[in-house]
Design an enzyme around this catalytic site. Structure first.
Site, PDB file in Angstrom:
ATOM      1  N   THR A   1      -8.881  -1.174   0.883  1.00  0.00           N
ATOM      2  CA  THR A   1      -9.512  -2.172  -0.178  1.00  0.00           C
ATOM      3  C   THR A   1      -8.553  -3.163  -0.433  1.00  0.00           C
ATOM      4  O   THR A   1      -9.036  -4.290  -0.720  1.00  0.00           O
ATOM      5  CB  THR A   1      -9.966  -1.133  -1.389  1.00  0.00           C
TER       6      THR A   1
ATOM      7  N   LYS B   1       0.845  -1.099  -0.033  1.00  0.00           N
ATOM      8  CA  LYS B   1      -0.128   0.048  -0.066  1.00  0.00           C
ATOM      9  C   LYS B   1       1.017   1.330   0.004  1.00  0.00           C
ATOM     10  O   LYS B   1       2.012   0.981   0.145  1.00  0.00           O
ATOM     11  CB  LYS B   1      -0.763   0.051   1.196  1.00  0.00           C
ATOM     12  N   ARG B   2       0.382   2.534  -0.037  1.00  0.00           N
ATOM     13  CA  ARG B   2       1.260   3.717   0.070  1.00  0.00           C
ATOM     14  C   ARG B   2       1.892   3.835   1.254  1.00  0.00           C
ATOM     15  O   ARG B   2       1.232   3.033   2.198  1.00  0.00           O
ATOM     16  CB  ARG B   2       0.295   4.757  -0.204  1.00  0.00           C
TER      17      ARG B   2
ATOM     18  N   LYS C   1      -0.303   3.983   8.256  1.00  0.00           N
ATOM     19  CA  LYS C   1      -0.381   2.819   8.016  1.00  0.00           C
ATOM     20  C   LYS C   1       0.515   1.778   8.643  1.00  0.00           C
ATOM     21  O   LYS C   1       0.571   0.824   8.442  1.00  0.00           O
ATOM     22  CB  LYS C   1      -0.608   2.667   6.491  1.00  0.00           C
TER      23      LYS C   1
HETATM   24  C1  6GP Z   1      -8.558   6.147   0.580  1.00  0.00           C
HETATM   25  C2  6GP Z   1      -8.663   5.846   2.008  1.00  0.00           C
HETATM   26  O1  6GP Z   1      -7.284   6.005   2.801  1.00  0.00           O
HETATM   27  C3  6GP Z   1      -8.671   4.102   2.001  1.00  0.00           C
HETATM   28  O2  6GP Z   1      -9.048   3.923   3.154  1.00  0.00           O
HETATM   29  C4  6GP Z   1      -9.875   3.853   1.330  1.00  0.00           C
HETATM   30  O3  6GP Z   1     -10.073   2.459   1.289  1.00  0.00           O
HETATM   31  C5  6GP Z   1      -9.921   4.713  -0.188  1.00  0.00           C
HETATM   32  O4  6GP Z   1      -9.638   6.015  -0.052  1.00  0.00           O
HETATM   33  C6  6GP Z   1     -11.133   4.508  -1.040  1.00  0.00           C
HETATM   34  O5  6GP Z   1     -12.131   4.679  -0.351  1.00  0.00           O
HETATM   35  N1  6GP Z   1      -8.224   7.703   0.580  1.00  0.00           N
HETATM   36  C7  6GP Z   1      -7.462   8.318  -0.224  1.00  0.00           C
HETATM   37  O6  6GP Z   1      -6.744   7.767  -1.138  1.00  0.00           O
HETATM   38  C8  6GP Z   1      -7.448   9.613  -0.546  1.00  0.00           C
HETATM   39  O7  6GP Z   1      -6.846  10.393  -1.222  1.00  0.00           O
HETATM   40  C9  6GP Z   1      -8.609  11.582   0.046  1.00  0.00           C
HETATM   41  O8  6GP Z   1      -8.591  10.524   0.393  1.00  0.00           O
END
Ligand code: 6GP
Length: 839
Positions: A673, A565-566, A571
């Site tokens: 996800t 993940k990033r 995290k």
């Molecule tokens: C991400 C969330 O960090 C992650 O938990 C979630 O599964 C995903 O969105 C899809 O809903 N958020 C982002 O990538 C982001 O840039 C502004 O949020």
């Protein structure tokens, strides 16, 4: 792979059309034809890339009849349409996915084999279209797949970045960024539609004027104009004829502006204008969940939103629909606040360009938009300084002031003059300088607001958006994220797909709830044996990839423990590394220790400006270097960092995992996800009670999930009572040893300064509470190791994880959006052949 039956195709016939036929002979002929007529090559001269292109065009030909039919039916029926506005679409390679959704994977594989080509090699030639950072962009891609598969009329609107997310190299353990030139060799999946270009204005000023009826209206006199050119990509659904459109906009200079400069003899000025305009869609901002108040970013956001809304108005006019019905024709979803300026832009278009009055325009606007929030992290909240905003979008600022004035009047009406509350709700932040708050604009301008997992939606209502929740509770809802089983099981894990399908048929691919039916085999020794065999083959595959890309040799029989993940502090990749160091120390202290052998695999990009995240990458690689070459350790522990994590590189990873690391500080990960992709492919999760982990644990059963750590309430309480991270360090010898090694240069060739910023942060502030969660994490990992030794138990848990993941299909999520927010129905598409009943 079990494949859907194509409708309207007579594969037995000799005379299949070269552009639509799906028999092996036809596919071979069409492929060689495209090699010749599109790539201009014959086999002796063709490169692997030429072959990839020829195959891509062969597949595209087969998409086109569905795409054209889909557009024809939507136009004919004036169908209600979802418009998904997102600054990011992380689609991943198209070819493999289209083969699955068209149901021609096996035929194409055979055709390639007969031509002495390897389909896998050709698939590997596709450039990753990396037009997103992480979770938010990939979610948009999964949702487009489900929308098409559920036959929902949809337009995805976004930006055609010339350079997507950077390519990551690892040099001396550090991340190095390289420009992603994904369009270098051409993109066979897109079609430019310059005939639907639109103009987008920027800057300048506004003035009042009298219209034909003698009423005052506002006119915007811009400082510059940029052209938006749409590029369309077909998005085919699975086992259906629906092919929706992803419409991405590229910025260009308008001819007329060139002319002006040219006529003044200013040729360089004219060209300069062109360069500046095209900069607009040049590159994706590589920050994940951190906003950067750059002018170019605001320009990108407004550019694609304005293009999208003008495009929707064009479609309405072409279909002769009155603009009063805008919200009946389109349900527009704002993927976080990046497109939130759409609220003001739709108002501007209706008021200024179409001379509607405020009240009806505002009613239409509110009924049109829905807003999805994707993070609670404060650093992600977008706010634009009034100075920047007014210089770029003067008319929009006027409109926002008017929206705000009317909104705050309603607040006063409901709550009286509670100035604190009014200040908190205002669209303008006046605390420390003046800013436009984009989340507030999105909330006020939408009829529904949703979070992306149950806990996240609850926290939104209790914290970040509490005041809005108190004002209009009926707007709030939750829709837990999902991922598409087509890409994340069928395409990524063909062996598991075949095993499941051989037991229960292939209905589960469209209705993932059905995969539950493999539960009856969870304790069947024969099934378990096959399950284990498939996992092992998938691990061998990743072991080969790791050897090839990092030079590290890993044992496929060890426990594959994966965090991809990033890279972000919340995290907690560094918590995972503390576990690695702890295992290392345990073996060093007791060289004969009989522990469960593990391979720790990491991958992920850090935002280029996020120093601590980059230092975490360096730490992972530094620990890997020491651990992997230590002869005392042998095959009992390996640590590997796989460079350049992206959709393409991730596809083999999920199927090869035994253990999925989902270890964010409780309350910080909105959903996640990746957690779903792992569990669907039979990995067990070690995780905190955060995001969708909670719902995954409920679904698979607490006994099939490794839970540890503070809860969201614990985190809050500990903060309040005064969190002293150093005490955990001082009282825990294992933890102290690990931290001291990092600090003393044990992993950095004696350099004590290298990791000092990280160590100081952990001991003094530890904003993400690694110190508090360390021992519970280590203990839980010990349980993981023990359970892994009980082969039958582990296999049963693994099978039950896959079996119980039905809820986490993006099809379920999209059905909920359709019912709760968009109120939109499927519009089935037939091929012409089906309608007439002949071939
Ligand atoms: C991400 C969330 O960090 C992650 O938990 C979630 O599964 C995903 O969105 C899809 O809903 N958020 C982002 O990538 C982001 O840039 C502004 O949020």
């Amino acid at each position: 792979i079990q494949e859907p039956q194509l409708q309207g195709q007579d594969t037995g016939m000799q005379c299949e059309d070269d552009r639509t036929g799906i028999g092996v002979e036809t596919l071979k002929r069409a492929f060689l034809d495209n090699l010749f007529y599109v790539q201009g090559k014959f086999p002796a001269l063709a490169t692997k890339h030429d072959y990839y292109m020829a195959l891509a065009y062969t597949v595209r030909d087969r998409l086109l009849q569905r795409w054209v039919n889909t557009a024809a039916i939507y136009t004919q029926e004036g169908s209600r349409t979802v418009a998904y506005l997102s600054a990011e679409f992380l689609m991943g390679p198209h070819l493999g996915n289209n083969l699955i959704n068209l149901g021609i994977y096996n035929q194409v594989q055979q055709a390639m084999t007969e031509l002495k080509l390897d389909l896998k090699e050709l698939l590997a030639k596709e450039e990753e279209p990396g037009l997103g950072n992480g979770g938010l962009g990939r979610l948009a891609a999964c949702y487009l797949d489900s929308l098409a598969s559920l036959e929902i009329p949809t337009l995805g609107y976004g930006i055609r970045y010339e350079f997507g997310i950077f390519d990551q190299l690892i040099r001396n353990g550090w991340q190095v960024e390289k420009t992603d030139k994904w369009l270098r060799y051409g993109n066979p999946w897109e079609i430019a539609r310059p005939e639907w270009a639109v103009s987008v204005k920027f800057g300048g000023r506004t003035e009042a004027h009298k219209n034909a009826q003698g009423r005052y209206r506002v006119r915007w006199i811009p400082h510059k104009v940029v052209l938006g050119i749409p590029y369309d990509t077909p998005i085919l659904g699975y086992k259906v004829n629906t092919a929706n459109t992803l419409r991405l906009w590229k910025a260009e200079a308008p001819e007329s502006f060139d002319f002006e400069a040219f006529n003044r003899g200013n040729y360089y000025g004219a060209v300069d204008q062109k360069v500046t305009s095209e900069n607009l869609t040049k590159v994706l901002y590589p920050n994940d969940e951190t906003y950067e108040g750059k002018q170019l970013r605001l320009e990108q956001q407004y550019f694609f939103v304005s293009c999208a809304l003008q495009d929707m108005l064009r479609i309405m006019l072409r279909q002769k629909l009155p603009l009063e019905q805008f919200h009946e024709k389109f349900a527009v979803q704002l993927n976080d606040t990046h497109p939130a300026i759409a609220v003001a832009e739709l108002m501007r278009l209706l008021l200024d360009e179409h001379e509607m009055d405020w009240e009806p325009a505002w009613e239409i606007t509110q009924k049109t938009f829905g807003y999805t929030n994707h993070t609670l992290l404060p650093e992600a909240l977008e706010k634009w300084s009034l100075k920047l905003f007014s210089s770029l979008l003067p008319r929009h600022l006027e409109i926002i002031y008017e929206i705000n004035w009317r909104f705050l009047e309603q607040v006063r009406h409901k709550f009286g003059t509670d100035e604190g509350r009014i200040g908190r709700l205002s669209l303008i932040d006046e605390n420390d300088g003046k800013f436009v708050r984009m989340a507030h604009l999105a909330c006020v301008g939408s009829h529904k607001i949703n979070g992306v997992a149950a806990l996240h939606s609850e926290l939104l209502q209790k914290t970040t958006l509490l005041d809005f929740y108190e004002f209009f509770p009926e707007k709030f809802t939750n829709i837990t994220n999902g991922v598409t089983p087509r890409r994340w099981i069928v395409l990524s894990n063909p062996k598991l797909t075949n095993l499941i399908t051989s037991c229960i048929g292939d209905n589960w691919i469209k209705h993932l709830e059905d995969v539950q039916r493999i539960e009856t085999y969870a304790e069947d020794p024969g099934f378990q044996q096959e399950w284990q065999q498939i996992k092992r083959e998938n691990k061998v595959n990743v072991a080969e990839i790791l050897l090839d890309r990092t030079g590290v040799k890993v044992d496929p029989d060890s426990l594959f423990d994966i965090q991809v993940k990033r890279i972000h502090q919340y995290k907690r990749q560094h918590l995972n590394i503390l576990h690695a160091i702890t295992l290392y120390n345990q073996i060093k202290q007791n060289p004969n220790l009989d522990i469960t052998p593990r391979t720790l695999i990491f991958a992920g990009k850090a935002a280029p400006g996020y120093y601590i995240a980059k230092l975490i990458i360096k730490l992972i690689n530094s620990v890997a270097e020491v651990v992997n070459k230590d002869r005392d350790i042998g095959d009992r522990l390996k640590v590997v960092f796989l460079p350049d994590y992206n959709v393409k590189n991730s596809q083999p990873i999920y199927p090869a995992a035994d253990l999925s690391e989902q270890i964010s500080t409780a309350g910080k990960e909105a959903s996640g996800t990746g957690n779903m992709k792992f569990a669907m492919n039979g990995a067990l999760t070690i995780g905190t009670l955060d995001g969708a982990n909670i719902e995954i644990r409920n679904a698979v059963g607490a006994e099939n999930f490794f839970l540890f750590g503070l809860t969201t309430e614990d985190v809050g309480a500990l903060r309040l009572t005064g969190y002293r991270p150093r005490e955990y360090y001082e009282q825990n010898p294992q933890l102290k040893q690990a931290i001291d090694q990092i600090a003393s240069g044990y992993f950095s060739h004696g350099d004590r300064s290298l990791f000092k910023p990280l160590v100081d942060l952990l001991l003094d502030k530890d904003p993400f509470m690694l110190m508090a969660d360390y021992q519970p994490y280590i203990d839980c990992q010990q349980q993981v190791s023990q359970t892994y030794r009980d082969r039958d138990r582990w296999l049963q848990m693994s099978i039950l994880n896959t079996a119980r993941m039905g809820k986490f299909s993006s099809d379920r999520a999209i059905r909920e959006y359709c019912q709760q927010i968009w109120k939109v129905q499927p519009v089935p598409v037939q091929l012409a052949a089906e309608k007439t009943g002949d071939g």
